[in-house]
Write an enzyme that holds these catalytic residues in place. Sequence first.
Site, PDB file in Angstrom:
ATOM      1  N   ARG A  79      43.944  34.579  46.623  1.00  0.00           N
ATOM      2  CA  ARG A  79      44.838  36.142  46.350  1.00  0.00           C
ATOM      3  C   ARG A  79      46.056  36.756  47.641  1.00  0.00           C
ATOM      4  O   ARG A  79      44.946  36.850  48.585  1.00  0.00           O
ATOM      5  CB  ARG A  79      43.609  37.767  45.988  1.00  0.00           C
ATOM      6  CG  ARG A  79      44.944  38.627  45.409  1.00  0.00           C
ATOM      7  CD  ARG A  79      44.047  39.586  44.757  1.00  0.00           C
ATOM      8  NE  ARG A  79      45.029  40.860  44.416  1.00  0.00           N
ATOM      9  CZ  ARG A  79      44.707  42.477  44.024  1.00  0.00           C
ATOM     10  NH1 ARG A  79      43.561  41.925  43.322  1.00  0.00           N
ATOM     11  NH2 ARG A  79      45.656  42.818  44.074  1.00  0.00           N
ATOM     12  N   ARG A  89      46.059  37.278  38.402  1.00  0.00           N
ATOM     13  CA  ARG A  89      45.177  37.117  39.655  1.00  0.00           C
ATOM     14  C   ARG A  89      43.655  36.248  40.329  1.00  0.00           C
ATOM     15  O   ARG A  89      42.858  35.950  38.368  1.00  0.00           O
ATOM     16  CB  ARG A  89      44.341  38.694  40.200  1.00  0.00           C
ATOM     17  CG  ARG A  89      43.652  39.200  39.437  1.00  0.00           C
ATOM     18  CD  ARG A  89      43.972  40.636  39.778  1.00  0.00           C
ATOM     19  NE  ARG A  89      44.646  41.245  39.509  1.00  0.00           N
ATOM     20  CZ  ARG A  89      45.221  42.236  38.845  1.00  0.00           C
ATOM     21  NH1 ARG A  89      44.233  43.453  38.646  1.00  0.00           N
ATOM     22  NH2 ARG A  89      46.814  42.905  38.931  1.00  0.00           N
ATOM     23  N   ASP A  92      40.016  39.783  41.727  1.00  0.00           N
ATOM     24  CA  ASP A  92      39.823  41.360  42.136  1.00  0.00           C
ATOM     25  C   ASP A  92      38.785  41.636  41.997  1.00  0.00           C
ATOM     26  O   ASP A  92      37.915  41.599  42.005  1.00  0.00           O
ATOM     27  CB  ASP A  92      40.895  41.748  40.798  1.00  0.00           C
ATOM     28  CG  ASP A  92      41.051  43.187  41.040  1.00  0.00           C
ATOM     29  OD1 ASP A  92      41.552  44.179  42.229  1.00  0.00           O
ATOM     30  OD2 ASP A  92      42.075  44.249  40.609  1.00  0.00           O
ATOM     31  N   ASP A  94      36.814  45.541  43.551  1.00  0.00           N
ATOM     32  CA  ASP A  94      36.387  47.278  43.995  1.00  0.00           C
ATOM     33  C   ASP A  94      35.877  48.148  43.571  1.00  0.00           C
ATOM     34  O   ASP A  94      34.779  47.673  43.062  1.00  0.00           O
ATOM     35  CB  ASP A  94      38.142  46.951  42.941  1.00  0.00           C
ATOM     36  CG  ASP A  94      39.663  46.553  42.461  1.00  0.00           C
ATOM     37  OD1 ASP A  94      40.143  46.927  43.211  1.00  0.00           O
ATOM     38  OD2 ASP A  94      39.901  46.425  40.925  1.00  0.00           O
TER      39      ASP A  94
END
Length: 172
Positions: A79, A89, A92, A94
């Site tokens: 990424r 993507r 990810d 988070d």
Amino acid sequence: MPQVFVAAGSNVAPCEHMALATGELARAFADVRFSPWYQNRAAGFDGSDFINLVAGFSTELALDELLVVLRGIEWLCGRPREAPRWAPRTMDLDVLLYGDLICQRPGITLPRPDLLVRAYMLGPLADLAPDLVHPSAGVTIGQLWRRFDKAAHPLERVAADTTSRGCDPRPL
């Protein structure tokens, strides 16, 4: 030492990238544990389905140091740092919760606001920590998940085997 919960998701070669990310998280955080893996539709854009999970671990890293580690894992998964927000993507990662920290500053808000409206974050977190009290909502993650409109945001559990670096994206 704060207990941290991180959402992981991919819709580009998701089995491969989720296995890579979980392996890197396990190397970085000795006590990491993972929710089941779930498949769900892309949110916010048209795209392939995502595979998502939540990882929980304790860390002595400060929040900014943790973010550097997570961005490094995203980079290992292919990424780019300037990847568009609402697009396919490879990975990810988070931060959903960092202990009971409540903060809002450029680049991060904790607890993560969309945790309360995204099934692919809240459901797997409820698998890992149903009795954890959400720092700003004041109720447990399990209570939040029981109240959630699951029919409007379907999740399908998928088979995952992090030791062999693979998954079967067909629902269980």
